[in-house]
Design a protein around this motif. Structure first.
Motif, PDB file in Angstrom:
ATOM      1  N   THR A   1       1.309  -1.695   0.348  1.00  0.00           N
ATOM      2  CA  THR A   1       0.234  -0.090  -0.046  1.00  0.00           C
ATOM      3  C   THR A   1       0.858   1.204  -0.028  1.00  0.00           C
ATOM      4  O   THR A   1       1.621   1.381   1.048  1.00  0.00           O
ATOM      5  CB  THR A   1      -1.136  -0.102   1.051  1.00  0.00           C
ATOM      6  N   ARG A   2       0.453   1.857  -0.640  1.00  0.00           N
ATOM      7  CA  ARG A   2       1.311   3.287  -0.571  1.00  0.00           C
ATOM      8  C   ARG A   2       0.634   4.150   0.653  1.00  0.00           C
ATOM      9  O   ARG A   2      -0.256   4.287   0.661  1.00  0.00           O
ATOM     10  CB  ARG A   2       0.862   4.276  -1.978  1.00  0.00           C
TER      11      ARG A   2
ATOM     12  N   GLU B   1       0.737   0.751   7.589  1.00  0.00           N
ATOM     13  CA  GLU B   1       0.819  -0.021   9.167  1.00  0.00           C
ATOM     14  C   GLU B   1       1.196  -1.515   8.451  1.00  0.00           C
ATOM     15  O   GLU B   1       0.727  -2.015   7.824  1.00  0.00           O
ATOM     16  CB  GLU B   1      -0.186  -0.129   9.787  1.00  0.00           C
ATOM     17  N   THR B   2       2.151  -2.152   9.100  1.00  0.00           N
ATOM     18  CA  THR B   2       2.578  -3.512   9.099  1.00  0.00           C
ATOM     19  C   THR B   2       1.565  -4.810   9.763  1.00  0.00           C
ATOM     20  O   THR B   2       0.343  -4.214  10.144  1.00  0.00           O
ATOM     21  CB  THR B   2       3.889  -4.270   9.144  1.00  0.00           C
TER      22      THR B   2
ATOM     23  N   ASN C   1      10.212   4.465  -0.613  1.00  0.00           N
ATOM     24  CA  ASN C   1       9.130   3.510  -1.643  1.00  0.00           C
ATOM     25  C   ASN C   1       7.424   3.177  -1.018  1.00  0.00           C
ATOM     26  O   ASN C   1       7.174   3.008  -2.050  1.00  0.00           O
ATOM     27  CB  ASN C   1      10.214   2.268  -1.437  1.00  0.00           C
ATOM     28  N   LEU C   2       7.491   4.067   0.052  1.00  0.00           N
ATOM     29  CA  LEU C   2       5.534   3.769  -0.189  1.00  0.00           C
ATOM     30  C   LEU C   2       5.239   5.120  -1.122  1.00  0.00           C
ATOM     31  O   LEU C   2       3.988   5.763  -1.275  1.00  0.00           O
ATOM     32  CB  LEU C   2       5.634   4.166   1.210  1.00  0.00           C
ATOM     33  N   LEU C   3       5.776   6.316  -1.404  1.00  0.00           N
ATOM     34  CA  LEU C   3       5.314   7.222  -2.143  1.00  0.00           C
ATOM     35  C   LEU C   3       6.327   6.634  -3.689  1.00  0.00           C
ATOM     36  O   LEU C   3       5.590   7.605  -3.870  1.00  0.00           O
ATOM     37  CB  LEU C   3       6.206   8.707  -1.459  1.00  0.00           C
ATOM     38  N   MET C   4       6.394   6.310  -4.124  1.00  0.00           N
ATOM     39  CA  MET C   4       6.335   6.051  -5.701  1.00  0.00           C
ATOM     40  C   MET C   4       6.203   4.855  -6.435  1.00  0.00           C
ATOM     41  O   MET C   4       4.965   4.116  -5.467  1.00  0.00           O
ATOM     42  CB  MET C   4       8.176   5.335  -5.258  1.00  0.00           C
TER      43      MET C   4
END
Length: 285
Positions: A99-100, A112-113, A123-126
């Motif tokens: 999930t971004r 959240e994991t 990498n969560l924004l790419m």
């Protein structure tokens, strides 16, 4: 005039955007207060921050960060992981995050994991996790700083910061501007790595941030057939490093293909028992 400009540039390099202790004239001083930033200051209550450092890459720093955070979460703590390795982010993959990161009027929302660990990584924004980050140092440093100040972390008992290797811009910024309570130093048994670890340890001393623990990765290999322990990368230097720098806590991790398989599959949280004793000591109230 040159001296003034040099001073301004130096102040900008370490600016924490708190003008109360700074006399420099800059854009930050003249900006209108940001309501969202003020709200985040009230919302974000991070009790303790541990920076996970190494003198060089490839020693398993991200592995240690992910497993240590998972162990702390298993102990019932509210945990966050800030991936400050901007050009080589691997924390989302270790936790299997797809999930971004989202946004809100207050700022960036962490992902959240499965066990509730709050994570922020570039990498969560790419759009694609394999896209390279081709930025100069100032942008990389600014990004790491924004992950600390512009993310809505909320209440966090323990934040673990996965640092880039070495003693450059980002480690300097983290140790200067984040409220770091201790450093977890990651190493491996090779002599060369031990020498490079000394540099990171001395940086910590110069920045007056205590070394909380040393974790030696790839410390040994247990043969699955005969059960004998083999020191693939030579004798351990864990005890002497800890003694030389008065580090109270140590831990070692084995060479085990199952560990690599779990991290590659995004199941770092399943490895929490590897560093559970260390996590218990680091999270003692």
């Amino acid at each position: 005039m040159a001296e003034v400009e040099e001073k301004k540039e130096k102040n900008a390099d370490v600016c924490d955007h708190d003008c109360s202790h700074c006399g420099a004239e800059c854009a930050s001083r003249n900006e209108e207060p940001d309501p969202a930033a003020e709200a985040r200051k009230e919302i974000n209550k991070i009790k303790k921050v541990y920076a996970v450092m190494s003198g060089k890459g490839g020693v398993g720093k991200s592995l240690v960060t992910a497993v240590l955070a998972s162990a702390a979460a298993a102990l019932g703590k509210t945990v966050a992981v800030l991936d400050a390795d901007i050009t080589g982010p691997s924390i989302p993959r270790a936790f299997g995050l797809k999930t971004r990161a989202g946004g809100s009027p207050l700022g960036i929302l962490p992902v959240e994991t499965a066990t509730g660990i709050k994570v922020m990584s570039l990498n969560l924004l790419m759009e694609n996790e394999t896209d390279p980050v081709i930025w100069r140092g100032a942008m990389i440093t600014s990004c790491a700083q924004q992950f600390y100040t512009d993310v809505v972390w909320g209440d966090v008992d323990y934040m673990f910061v996965d640092m880039p290797p070495g003693t450059g811009d980002v480690p300097l910024t983290v140790l200067q501007q984040f409220k770091v309570d201790g450093i977890v130093l990651v190493t491996s048994p090779q002599e060369l790595v031990g020498m490079i670890v000394e540099k990171a340890a001395k940086m910590a001393d110069m920045m007056k941030v205590p070394l909380a623990a040393v974790v030696e990765n790839m410390s040994y290999f247990v043969c699955p057939d005969c059960g004998r322990t083999h020191k693939i990368f030579g004798d351990s230097h864990l005890a002497e490093i800890a003694e030389r720098h008065n580090v109270p806590l140590t831990a070692s991790l084995p060479i085990d293909p199952k560990i690599a398989e779990a991290v590659d599959a995004g199941r770092a949280e399943s490895l929490f028992e590897l560093l559970l004793p260390l996590a218990k000591e680091l999270t003692k109230e």
